[in-house]
Design a protein around this motif. Structure first.
Motif, PDB file in Angstrom:
ATOM      1  N   PHE A  99      -7.841  19.931   4.034  1.00 16.82           N
ATOM      2  CA  PHE A  99      -6.848  18.904   4.332  1.00 16.82           C
ATOM      3  C   PHE A  99      -7.462  17.543   4.622  1.00 16.82           C
ATOM      4  N   GLY A 100      -8.350  17.115   3.723  1.00 20.93           N
ATOM      5  CA  GLY A 100      -8.888  15.770   3.791  1.00 20.93           C
ATOM      6  C   GLY A 100     -10.254  15.669   4.413  1.00 20.93           C
ATOM      7  N   TYR A 101     -10.708  16.704   5.089  1.00 17.85           N
ATOM      8  CA  TYR A 101     -12.061  16.699   5.641  1.00 17.85           C
ATOM      9  C   TYR A 101     -13.073  17.207   4.610  1.00 17.85           C
ATOM     10  N   ASP A 102     -12.653  17.216   3.374  1.00 16.09           N
ATOM     11  CA  ASP A 102     -13.519  17.487   2.223  1.00 16.09           C
ATOM     12  C   ASP A 102     -13.249  16.367   1.218  1.00 16.09           C
ATOM     13  N   ILE A 103     -14.078  15.352   1.240  1.00 12.92           N
ATOM     14  CA  ILE A 103     -13.806  14.097   0.525  1.00 12.92           C
ATOM     15  C   ILE A 103     -14.496  14.095  -0.835  1.00 12.92           C
ATOM     16  N   SER A 104     -13.743  13.693  -1.861  1.00 17.40           N
ATOM     17  CA  SER A 104     -14.313  13.611  -3.211  1.00 17.40           C
ATOM     18  C   SER A 104     -14.520  12.169  -3.665  1.00 17.40           C
ATOM     19  N   ASP A 105     -14.017  11.207  -2.904  1.00 17.06           N
ATOM     20  CA  ASP A 105     -14.234   9.791  -3.198  1.00 17.06           C
ATOM     21  C   ASP A 105     -14.067   9.026  -1.888  1.00 17.06           C
ATOM     22  N   TYR A 106     -15.157   8.471  -1.391  1.00 16.70           N
ATOM     23  CA  TYR A 106     -15.134   7.805  -0.091  1.00 16.70           C
ATOM     24  C   TYR A 106     -14.448   6.436  -0.112  1.00 16.70           C
ATOM     25  N   CYS A 107     -14.262   5.873  -1.272  1.00 15.42           N
ATOM     26  CA  CYS A 107     -13.822   4.475  -1.343  1.00 15.42           C
ATOM     27  C   CYS A 107     -12.477   4.315  -2.029  1.00 15.42           C
ATOM     28  N   ASN A 108     -11.578   5.246  -1.760  1.00 15.73           N
ATOM     29  CA  ASN A 108     -10.247   5.159  -2.333  1.00 15.73           C
ATOM     30  C   ASN A 108      -9.275   5.922  -1.444  1.00 15.73           C
ATOM     31  N   VAL A 109      -7.999   5.913  -1.833  1.00 16.07           N
ATOM     32  CA  VAL A 109      -6.948   6.617  -1.112  1.00 16.07           C
ATOM     33  C   VAL A 109      -6.403   7.720  -2.003  1.00 16.07           C
ATOM     34  N   ASP A 110      -6.229   8.905  -1.464  1.00 12.45           N
ATOM     35  CA  ASP A 110      -5.640   9.988  -2.241  1.00 12.45           C
ATOM     36  C   ASP A 110      -4.208   9.616  -2.599  1.00 12.45           C
ATOM     37  N   PRO A 111      -3.791   9.824  -3.855  1.00 10.01           N
ATOM     38  CA  PRO A 111      -2.409   9.500  -4.242  1.00 10.01           C
ATOM     39  C   PRO A 111      -1.363  10.169  -3.352  1.00 10.01           C
ATOM     40  N   LEU A 112      -1.718  11.302  -2.735  1.00  9.41           N
ATOM     41  CA  LEU A 112      -0.797  11.961  -1.820  1.00  9.41           C
ATOM     42  C   LEU A 112      -0.420  11.047  -0.667  1.00  9.41           C
ATOM     43  N   PHE A 113      -1.356  10.172  -0.268  1.00 10.09           N
ATOM     44  CA  PHE A 113      -1.146   9.287   0.874  1.00 10.09           C
ATOM     45  C   PHE A 113      -0.818   7.852   0.482  1.00 10.09           C
ATOM     46  N   GLY A 114      -1.011   7.494  -0.801  1.00 11.75           N
ATOM     47  CA  GLY A 114      -0.692   6.142  -1.227  1.00 11.75           C
ATOM     48  C   GLY A 114      -1.810   5.490  -2.000  1.00 11.75           C
ATOM     49  N   THR A 115      -2.002   4.201  -1.758  1.00  9.51           N
ATOM     50  CA  THR A 115      -2.971   3.407  -2.509  1.00  9.51           C
ATOM     51  C   THR A 115      -3.778   2.538  -1.553  1.00  9.51           C
ATOM     52  N   LEU A 116      -4.811   1.902  -2.088  1.00 14.57           N
ATOM     53  CA  LEU A 116      -5.565   0.949  -1.291  1.00 14.57           C
ATOM     54  C   LEU A 116      -4.678  -0.204  -0.831  1.00 14.57           C
ATOM     55  N   ALA A 117      -3.736  -0.597  -1.669  1.00 18.43           N
ATOM     56  CA  ALA A 117      -2.799  -1.656  -1.263  1.00 18.43           C
ATOM     57  C   ALA A 117      -1.962  -1.214  -0.069  1.00 18.43           C
ATOM     58  N   ASP A 118      -1.577   0.068  -0.043  1.00 16.21           N
ATOM     59  CA  ASP A 118      -0.835   0.588   1.112  1.00 16.21           C
ATOM     60  C   ASP A 118      -1.700   0.540   2.368  1.00 16.21           C
ATOM     61  N   PHE A 119      -2.978   0.839   2.218  1.00 13.63           N
ATOM     62  CA  PHE A 119      -3.874   0.769   3.369  1.00 13.63           C
ATOM     63  C   PHE A 119      -4.003  -0.667   3.860  1.00 13.63           C
ATOM     64  N   ASP A 120      -4.170  -1.589   2.931  1.00 13.25           N
ATOM     65  CA  ASP A 120      -4.280  -3.003   3.325  1.00 13.25           C
ATOM     66  C   ASP A 120      -3.031  -3.461   4.064  1.00 13.25           C
ATOM     67  N   ALA A 121      -1.856  -3.036   3.591  1.00 15.97           N
ATOM     68  CA  ALA A 121      -0.602  -3.410   4.254  1.00 15.97           C
ATOM     69  C   ALA A 121      -0.527  -2.807   5.653  1.00 15.97           C
ATOM     70  N   LEU A 122      -1.012  -1.576   5.799  1.00 21.79           N
ATOM     71  CA  LEU A 122      -1.033  -0.924   7.104  1.00 21.79           C
ATOM     72  C   LEU A 122      -1.898  -1.718   8.088  1.00 21.79           C
ATOM     73  N   VAL A 123      -3.097  -2.093   7.650  1.00 15.49           N
ATOM     74  CA  VAL A 123      -3.999  -2.850   8.523  1.00 15.49           C
ATOM     75  C   VAL A 123      -3.364  -4.180   8.920  1.00 15.49           C
ATOM     76  N   ALA A 124      -2.754  -4.850   7.963  1.00 16.34           N
ATOM     77  CA  ALA A 124      -2.137  -6.148   8.257  1.00 16.34           C
ATOM     78  C   ALA A 124      -1.023  -6.002   9.289  1.00 16.34           C
ATOM     79  N   GLU A 125      -0.178  -4.980   9.130  1.00 21.89           N
ATOM     80  CA  GLU A 125       0.920  -4.763  10.079  1.00 21.89           C
ATOM     81  C   GLU A 125       0.388  -4.384  11.455  1.00 21.89           C
ATOM     82  N   ALA A 126      -0.624  -3.534  11.486  1.00 26.31           N
ATOM     83  CA  ALA A 126      -1.207  -3.142  12.767  1.00 26.31           C
ATOM     84  C   ALA A 126      -1.757  -4.353  13.507  1.00 26.31           C
TER      85      ALA A 126
END
Length: 551
Positions: free
Chosen positions: A64-91
């Motif tokens: 459940f995510g503690y086995d990473i296949s790409d350290y520099c991206n977001v799993d489509p299950l959780f969204g996109t890098l743009a979604d992460f950027d929006a999260l950081v901005a809102e936080a």
């Protein structure tokens, strides 16, 4: 005394979010980054300083995510890098810092690094993982065990060698003795710093290095077991001297800290699971290494005041001035209101008191989603389990799914308002009675008391940055003093369902402090505490006699 902005993490309160179970925004039954962003105003209203988000990177999801296949991206299950950027901005707009969970000790077997490494013994990444030949009889190189069961060594037919895996067979361990590996993981950290992260929680941070000589671990002394491991797991039977917590790790952590210090205001938390937890905590958070680390010492089933006093006494004696981040709950342990219910009472009674205790200790604190609702451990049938750890250890140990069920946002909504479809884990019916919408309407709910205490704590400098002196042990009560400059605060907690009196032999005045939500009071030379209550009092003289039995 106003802390520097770069030292925001000192005494901070950090809210852990398990993305799969926080809020589903797209109707697939799994929480995601947009769901987190939707709920950030709720988190900010709690009065915390930061959030820590469990892994959301591309992964085959065997763990459940503690086995990473790409350290520099977001799993489509959780969204996109743009979604992460929006999260950081809102936080950041809401005044919240963002820490992310980096799993750097191992990768998924599907990671391109491992796919290349396992092809043969002379490729460019041949030494990026821990490979070893079989013994002459074909058995593994030594007796090291996986935390999830069985040998820590997995045979690979491509290379005709074993590889080290401290967890699942699909989670091969990186070889930190290889300089290129160290450089690669530091590049991962740099990538997320550039995306606006305020810090990191480093998973199993003491597992990075192994003993190069591959010496076997000795057994634990009679009657002793490895920390934070169920007794039903043979991993608890070994002294883990050689498979983790190696001295080379301290040098690497200094390199890591240099990178973190290249940007102002970055903080790091290390997860330490070790037989000598306090000694490791001290060495890992001093000498320019991690900012802070947490252990599992308060994540045990024992809930007596004597036990808690013993944990704090041992910490103060062995860890010195180490920077600690205390926690009672996380995504790996049974929820505390269930663990400690037998001696203390109901969740509504236990949860606010334990927050007050946790938030009064020297150090920072981590709160796990649902803790502020007083959620109990979910009881799941075997066929409902998703956790591979639980499946392998059933029935003696049911794994970690019971603390990972979805957040109940609305008491009368389908699946508690977490998702419009059947979620990846069920929402227990009893959790609906503790849903956010219900608790926000009740002035004395667990949630309202969490909000009140955390906001009050923000304005008590001694609780965030003061020293701590432990007062004498008691069968029902845990007591200590916090001090910062001239501010001295007496903190007393009744960890029982019986009224308690605690004598405190001070030669100064003790004046009760209000605003924290508890009703204990000072009566001449003692604190009087109803069940599950706390007392906070200021010592108003600049001089104080040494309390009897103080540590």
């Amino acid at each position: 005394m106003q802390a520097k902005e770069s030292d925001w993490w000192v005494g901070a309160s950090i809210y852990q979010i398990y993305p799969r179970s926080f809020q589903d925004s797209n109707g697939d039954g799994v929480g995601d980054l947009r769901g987190i962003t939707m709920r950030l105003p709720y988190v900010a209203a709690l009065g915390v300083d930061a959030i820590w988000i469990a892994p959301f990177f591309p992964s085959p999801m065997h763990d459940f995510g503690y086995d990473i296949s790409d350290y520099c991206n977001v799993d489509p299950l959780f969204g996109t890098l743009a979604d992460f950027d929006a999260l950081v901005a809102e936080a950041h707009q809401l005044g919240l810092r963002v820490l992310i969970d980096l799993v750097l000790s191992h990768t998924a077997a599907e990671h391109p690094w491992f796919v290349e490494s396992r092809q043969n013994r002379d490729n460019a990444k041949a030494d990026w993982y821990v490979w070893a030949d079989a013994q002459p009889d074909g058995t593994p190189p030594n007796n090291w065990l996986s935390l999830f069961g069985g040998s820590a060594w997995q045979w690979d037919t491509r290379r005709g060698q074993y590889y080290l895996r401290n967890f699942l067979s699909s989670q091969p361990d990186l070889n930190y003795h290889c300089p290129q590996v160290q450089d690669a993981v530091l590049d991962v950290v740099r990538f997320w710093l550039e995306r606006g992260c305020d810090g990191f929680r480093f998973d199993v941070v003491n597992f990075y290095f192994h003993d190069k000589a591959l010496r076997s671990n000795p057994p634990q002394p009679a009657g002793r077991f490895a920390a934070a491991v169920p007794r039903s797991n043979p991993y608890a039977f070994q002294r883990h001297l050689y498979d983790k917590t190696q001295p080379e790790n301290l040098v690497f952590l200094q390199r890591l800290r240099e990178l973190l210090d290249s940007r102002p205001g970055i903080a790091s938390i290390g997860e330490i699971g070790d037989d000598e937890q306090y000694a490791t905590l001290a060495s890992y958070t001093t000498g320019g290494r991690l900012h802070m680390a947490y252990t599992f010492n308060l994540m045990e089933r024992d809930c007596s005041a004597r036990f808690v006093h013993g944990v704090l006494e041992e910490f103060l004696h062995e860890a010195g001035e180490a920077s600690v981040c205390w926690a009672l709950n996380n995504h790996d342990v049974t929820r505390v209101v269930t663990r400690w219910q037998a001696l203390m009472g109901s969740a509504a009674q236990i949860a606010p008191l334990l927050l007050a205790l946790l938030g009064s200790l020297r150090g920072s604190i981590c709160l796990y989603q649902g803790e502020e609702l007083g959620l109990s451990e979910a009881q799941l049938a075997y066929e409902q389990l998703q956790d591979p750890y639980g499946k392998s250890m059933w029935p003696a140990f049911a794994g970690r799914d019971g603390c990972r069920t979805p957040m109940p946002w609305q008491s009368h909504a389908q699946h508690g308002g977490f998702s419009e479809v059947h979620p990846w884990l069920p929402v227990p019916p009893e959790h609906l009675q503790a849903a956010v919408d219900l608790q926000l309407r009740l002035p004395d709910s667990v949630l309202r008391r969490y909000q009140g205490f955390l906001r009050w704590r923000q304005h008590i400098p001694a609780l965030r940055a003061g020293s701590m002196t432990l007062l004498p042990a008691h069968d029902q009560v845990v007591a200590f003093e916090r001090r910062l400059g001239d501010e001295r605060l007496l903190c007393v907690f009744n960890l029982s369902h019986q009224a308690a009196r605690y004598e405190a032999d001070f030669d100064v005045d003790v004046r009760g402090v209000e605003g924290h939500g508890f009703v204990g009071h000072w009566d001449l030379a003692e604190v009087v505490l109803p069940p599950h209550q706390a007392f906070f009092g200021r010592l108003v003289s600049l001089t104080i006699s040494e309390p009897k039995g103080a540590v």
